[in-house]
Design an enzyme around this catalytic site. Structure first.
Site, mmCIF file in Angstrom:
data_model
loop_
_atom_site.group_PDB
_atom_site.id
_atom_site.type_symbol
_atom_site.label_atom_id
_atom_site.label_comp_id
_atom_site.label_asym_id
_atom_site.label_seq_id
_atom_site.Cartn_x
_atom_site.Cartn_y
_atom_site.Cartn_z
ATOM 1 C CB CYS A 62 42.353 -38.710 45.540
ATOM 2 S SG CYS A 62 40.606 -38.295 45.637
ATOM 3 C CG PHE A 63 45.929 -38.936 47.799
ATOM 4 C CD1 PHE A 63 46.548 -38.012 46.968
ATOM 5 C CD2 PHE A 63 44.894 -38.500 48.610
ATOM 6 C CE1 PHE A 63 46.155 -36.683 46.967
ATOM 7 C CE2 PHE A 63 44.500 -37.167 48.625
ATOM 8 C CZ PHE A 63 45.130 -36.261 47.795
#
Length: 903
Positions: free
Chosen positions: A871-872
């Site tokens: 996600c990051f």
């Protein structure tokens, strides 16, 4: 509001004024239905273009209006800056008070004279130079100055460059025919360069000054723009003066012992004036025949000279935008709108310390008058301009580090910028004609446009486009006048809009800025959908999710995805959230990435029968016979739309034709050649055959193809095609029908379903800013699959250490980067996929990839595997005791992991 409505016209002979101020209400409502009083003869009227006739005789779509009054006036635009002007009905010329161009209402007569003194050539210039040098050795001329000795050369150059007819006959290949061709302008560009290079080497600058001075005066007197290409050769010649760009950058005299003649202030002023006026005149040419010839000529430049011409115009735009950037970041300098100003945009300046430092740097201080104001509208008013191309020439008075961006109201009424943008459009057209030598879209980017408030420009552009068009009626002329006054006229050929927008010329905008506009519009639409969901939940007293949530089973990913999209057609523009059934994980971007990757891989599976791999190019294309229903194509289109809106990179192996379809652009034979290169070459070989040889082939207007099971199908390319034999006469039609069937006509229903699914997701006009090549980069990431470790290392952020230096000096980080450096590119791509969910880098390059490394376990050793927060784009490492253990754990995590668990 444009310059033409902001500035009061000067008095001139004959007097001209701006249309807004000269039309009275009575004059507008009493448009003349009878021939106006004019001094032009009937024969002259017939020879003039329709845009300079009075309304009674003009039947074109671009009339010029004549008021029915004793003091009636004609309306026309300036042939240089495009300003709308009025002038007395009997006048044969009128002068523009914006660019000071004299516009002559008569067609220029192109004369062909083969005498020696009616054209400029290198041989003639060399002869005159030799004569002048001979004169310097004569004892009788020892008392003469260099100016006097070189006076014959100066006079020759001044008179030649001051005449349009002489220039039209100059610098030609004399052995060529006079007939114009699309592939050649018959202009010897090298000879132009050699002449001006010779002039810069003379012991006096007077001959060079005389040539440029004559050209400048030539450009200030423009005849009615005609339809003959040969009438514009002189402008094309002037644009090829080799050092026009020297007026736009700082001189080198301070850094070099040699003081170059082209860097002299008066030479730079004339070069700027010539460049400005040439671009202005070209931008006012509306004849497609002339523009097509020019585009074709420019397309035949070699890459170096094409890029060189392109850079000059881009530098000119940078030069103009730089002024507004300085104003935006120095609000203490205010624009003066005083009636006494003779040109728009005068600056009233309080000379404090910072201002004095700035004017000292650009060598303007001595040119500032004691009246505390001077003009930045015309660089001719400050001949010693030494502004460099650095977008930050000095510190701003603002306390913030972020520079204020240029706003639409600052540059939107600058005719200089607009004229350059219109000329760049010709280069874009020419670039498309270059075929395989075509330059990438990035060649047209202007870096200073990144400092324009492009989002505000986009919003203003969209607002302007939403203005309702006037319907044609008996009062169309009246509506055009009123529309011009209110700035809403759509008759662009006569009454230009009050503002232009950078978004009208998207080739100038960098890919990063375009992506920011697309994300801006997508975010706005997502927020709007979320607001609608919230309001509906209040109205209906039910809970409505502000996100588009889908739950997917890994072993039924296509079916579940199709059902989710089919049942949520109204929610596709909401922010997407994905959840895999029976798997932990909260979607902050990583689950969404994995869903896209798995779904696209499943769609491309040969068993679906949707696409086939073209052996010629190793690319995918639509199957003419699909075993599945068209909902799958609808799903694929929707997936691409969702990927764009959710900034997700996909691994697609499609030709550029697919992205042309997404943008609604037409396909050509070149697109077929890109997809089927070998077949394309074989088809073109048919053109080399004689009619008898073609008939011996016994070919008809049919095409044969197979499905995924190997079953053969035959389709007719035209009605009754099975009975139409191929001949030399209908070969072109056959080739066109054959190629278009493969990439368009034979797959129409599949393509329609695909585009419908895409359009259901992607709304708005931000996508229109992109070229097909840029859409491909946006969806697929960079084609450069090389992962540069040093670049990735430079942009990595660290979490869990006190500082970046502590992280960089730690053993675990040093071991990790050694591990990355020793890995081959295939292994690096796998590591990138493990951390980010994709092995593709962003369209704007690896340097724009967010990449983070965090420390787990409070810095202690562990036997657990590294983790990835896709996600990051974050890799989480334990503080392993040695490099070997790090490598073992990384290899196991990268090679054996799948989803959110272990295989």
């Amino acid at each position: 509001m444009s310059n033409s409505t902001k500035t009061k016209a000067k008095e001139s002979q004959p007097k001209s004024s701006f249309v807004k101020n000269s039309w009275s209400l009575r004059g507008i409502l009493n448009l003349n239905d009878s021939p106006g009083d004019t001094s032009l003869t009937t024969k002259e009227k017939k020879s003039l273009p329709p845009n300079v006739l009075d309304s009674s005789e003009n039947t074109s779509a671009n009339p010029v209006y004549t008021a029915n009054s004793p003091d009636s006036k004609n309306v026309n635009k300036c042939f240089c800056c495009g300003t709308i002007l009025t002038f007395p009905n009997k006048a044969k010329k009128y002068k523009c008070s914006i660019c000071h161009t004299t516009n002559i209402i008569e067609l220029a007569q192109l004369k062909h004279d083969s005498s020696q003194n009616t054209f400029v050539s290198l041989n003639e210039v060399n002869r005159l130079v030799e004569n002048c040098f001979t004169d310097t050795t004569l004892e009788s001329n020892q008392s003469k100055t260099l100016h006097d000795i070189f006076s014959p050369l100066s006079s020759y150059l001044y008179n030649a460059f001051r005449s349009q007819n002489i220039l039209n006959n100059s610098f030609k290949f004399r052995h060529s025919s006079r007939k114009l061709h699309h592939h050649s302008s018959n202009i010897n560009y090298m000879e132009i360069y050699e002449v001006f290079n010779l002039l810069t080497k003379l012991p006096t600058k007077r001959p060079l000054f005389s040539a440029l001075k004559g050209a400048s005066e030539n450009l200030k007197r423009i005849h009615i723009l005609c339809d003959e290409v040969a009438h514009y050769n002189w402008i094309f010649i002037l644009l090829h003066i080799p050092f026009l760009s020297s007026s736009l950058v700082g001189g080198t005299s301070h850094d070099s012992k040699k003081n170059l003649m082209k860097d002299e202030p008066e030479i730079k002023v004339l070069c700027y004036d010539i460049l400005k006026r040439c671009l202005g005149i070209i931008s006012c040419i509306a004849n497609d025949l002339v523009l097509n010839y020019w585009s074709s000529w420019m397309s035949n430049y070699d890459s170096f000279h094409f890029m060189q011409r392109l850079d000059v115009i881009n530098l000119y735009i940078t030069f103009q935008l730089k002024k507004y950037f300085y104003l935006a970041n120095n609000p203490h300098i205010k624009l003066s709108n005083s009636p006494s100003s003779t040109s728009p945009g005068n600056l009233e300046i309080d000379l404090n310390c910072e201002d004095q430092e700035y004017f000292q740097n650009v060598n303007l201080k001595e040119h500032i008058s004691s009246s505390s104001s001077f003009s930045l509208a015309e660089p001719l008013t400050f001949p010693r301009n030494q502004i460099s191309t650095d977008p930050f020439p000095l510190k701003s008075k603002k306390s913030t580090n972020q520079a204020t961006k240029i706003k639409i109201h600052q540059y939107g009424n600058d005719w200089r910028i607009q004229s350059a943008l219109k000329v760049l459009t010709l280069f874009v057209r020419a670039n498309k004609l270059r075929g395989r030598k075509q330059l990438p879209a990035s060649a047209f980017y202007n870096s200073l446009v990144d400092y324009v408030n492009i989002r505000l420009d986009f919003d203003s552009w969209q607002s302007n486009k939403s203005v309702q068009n006037y319907n044609s009626s008996s009062q169309a002329e009246l509506k055009s006048i009123i529309g011009y006054i209110h700035g809403t006229s759509k008759n662009k050929s006569l009454f230009n809009d009050a503002l232009f927008y950078i978004c009208q010329y998207p080739f100038l905008i960098s890919l990063g800025s375009k992506i920011s506009v697309l994300e801006y519009e997508a975010k706005r639409q997502m927020e709007r959908k979320a607001e609608e969901a919230f309001i509906n939940s209040l109205d209906k007293r039910v809970v409505i999710d502000v996100y588009f949530r889908i739950k997917i089973r890994r072993d039924h990913i296509v079916q579940d995805s199709l059902q989710a999209i089919r049942s949520n057609m109204e929610n596709l523009k909401k922010s997407l959230r994905v959840q895999f059934v029976n798997e932990p994980g909260v979607d902050a971007g990583g689950l969404r990435k994995e869903w896209f990757i798995l779904l696209v891989k499943e769609i491309f599976n040969p068993q679906t029968g949707m696409f086939h791999n073209v052996d010629d190019s190793n690319m995918l294309w639509f199957n003419a016979i699909s075993i599945d229903n068209h909902e799958m194509y609808h799903l694929f289109g929707a997936v691409l739309g969702l990927a764009i809106y959710n900034s997700t990179i996909l691994e697609l192996q499609f030709p550029i034709a697919l992205y042309k379809i997404l943008l609604g652009k037409s396909l050509s034979k070149a697109d077929y050649g890109h997809l089927y290169p070998q077949t394309y070459d074989n088809l073109l070989k048919l053109k080399k055959l004689s009619d008898e040889e073609i008939q011996d082939l016994n070919m008809t207007f049919e095409i044969t193809f197979t499905d995924i099971f190997g079953t053969y199908y035959t389709k007719e390319l035209i009605p009754n095609g099975s009975k139409t034999l191929l001949t030399k006469c209908n070969l072109d039609e056959y080739l066109d029908k054959y190629m278009m069937f493969c990439i368009r006509d034979g797959i129409k229903s599949q393509v329609d379903s695909f585009t419908k699914g895409f359009n259901n997701v992607v709304g708005g006009n931000a996508l229109s800013l992109f070229s097909p090549e840029e859409i491909q980069l946006l969806l697929c990431g960079s084609n450069d699959h090389t992962i540069d470790v040093e670049t990735l290392k430079s942009i990595t952020k660290y979490i869990g250490w006190n500082s970046r230096s502590d992280a960089s000096n730690s053993k675990i980080i040093s071991w990790f980067w050694e591990y990355m450096a020793e890995a081959d590119n295939v292994k690096r791509k796998k590591i990138l996929t493990f951390v980010t969910g994709s092995d593709r880098v962003p369209a704007t390059g690896l340097q724009n990839l967010p990449f983070r490394i965090s420390l787990l376990g409070n810095g202690n050793d562990s036997n657990r595997l590294p983790l990835a927060h896709t996600c990051f784009n974050e890799l989480a490492l334990y503080n392993y005791v040695n490099k070997q253990k790090l490598e073992t754990k990384m290899n196991l995590a990268v090679e054996e992991s799948s989803g959110f668990g272990i295989k």
